[in-house]
Motif scaffolding. Structure first.
Motif, mmCIF file in Angstrom:
data_model
loop_
_atom_site.group_PDB
_atom_site.id
_atom_site.type_symbol
_atom_site.label_atom_id
_atom_site.label_comp_id
_atom_site.label_asym_id
_atom_site.label_seq_id
_atom_site.Cartn_x
_atom_site.Cartn_y
_atom_site.Cartn_z
ATOM 1 N N HIS A 93 7.562 4.372 5.119
ATOM 2 C CA HIS A 93 7.846 4.694 3.723
ATOM 3 C C HIS A 93 8.501 6.072 3.568
ATOM 4 C CE1 HIS A 93 4.953 1.559 1.743
ATOM 5 N NE2 HIS A 93 5.596 1.089 2.795
ATOM 6 N N CYS B 198 5.197 9.635 0.672
ATOM 7 C CA CYS B 198 4.256 8.551 0.965
ATOM 8 C C CYS B 198 4.017 8.519 2.464
ATOM 9 C CB CYS B 198 4.804 7.217 0.492
ATOM 10 S SG CYS B 198 3.679 5.845 0.823
ATOM 11 N N MET C 261 10.205 7.306 0.433
ATOM 12 C CA MET C 261 9.440 7.746 -0.741
ATOM 13 C C MET C 261 9.222 9.248 -0.611
ATOM 14 S SD MET C 261 6.789 4.541 -0.989
ATOM 15 C CE MET C 261 6.396 4.702 -2.728
ATOM 16 N N THR D 30 2.415 6.243 4.154
ATOM 17 C CA THR D 30 2.381 4.913 4.761
ATOM 18 C C THR D 30 3.540 4.780 5.748
ATOM 19 O OG1 THR D 30 1.413 3.959 2.765
ATOM 20 C CG2 THR D 30 2.481 2.433 4.286
ATOM 21 N N ASN E 248 0.819 -1.202 0.000
ATOM 22 C CA ASN E 248 0.000 0.000 0.000
ATOM 23 C C ASN E 248 0.863 1.268 0.000
ATOM 24 O OD1 ASN E 248 -2.864 1.115 0.696
ATOM 25 N ND2 ASN E 248 -1.469 2.165 2.057
ATOM 26 N N HIS E 249 0.453 2.238 -0.819
ATOM 27 C CA HIS E 249 1.128 3.543 -0.816
ATOM 28 C C HIS E 249 0.079 4.655 -0.791
ATOM 29 C CE1 HIS E 249 4.999 1.680 -1.662
ATOM 30 N NE2 HIS E 249 4.407 0.981 -2.612
HETATM 31 CU CU LIG Z 1 4.700 4.049 0.089
#
Ligand SMILES: [Cu+2]
Length: 115
Positions: free
Chosen positions: A105, A100, A108, A102, A59-60
């Motif tokens: 993350h 991102c 990102m 999440t 998931n992102h």
């Molecule tokens: Cu992500």
């Protein structure tokens, strides 16, 4: 009409082709492993039509940051490989980050230059 974006090469499995809708200003792809497909992006100032595709298996959630704070209310989520999401955000010229949200993350985190 729709452009076909080439998937990243390498790896043992064939990556899906992602069809990007016409008229999109900014295309971002999540790719293996826990990163965006580019370290920097650019977009025209004003209302920016953003398209997110997932070529990764997790998931992102894409948000736009400026000075480490979320700007606008754009939040694009792709839960699994092949998912896409699309939305708009209005930005003044400047330097932003494509991030991102999440957990885990933080890598990102790419540059977005709006001009
Ligand atoms: Cu992500």
């Amino acid at each position: 009409m729709p452009l076909v974006v080439l998937a990243a090469c390498g790896g043992g499995e064939s990556a899906p082709e992602t069809t990007v809708p016409a008229g999109v200003d900014l295309v971002v792809k999540a790719v293996s492993t826990i990163r965006w497909d580019a370290s920097s992006y650019s977009a025209p100032a004003g209302e920016i039509d953003v398209f997110l595709a997932n070529d990764d298996n997790v998931n992102h959630v894409l948000v736009v940051l400026q000075d480490d704070k979320v700007v606008g209310d754009l939040e694009l989520e792709v839960k699994k490989r092949g998912d896409t999401d699309q939305g708009t955000i209005t930005l003044e010229p400047g330097e932003y980050r494509i991030y991102c949200s999440t957990p885990g993350h933080g890598s990102m985190n790419s540059t977005l230059t709006v001009s």
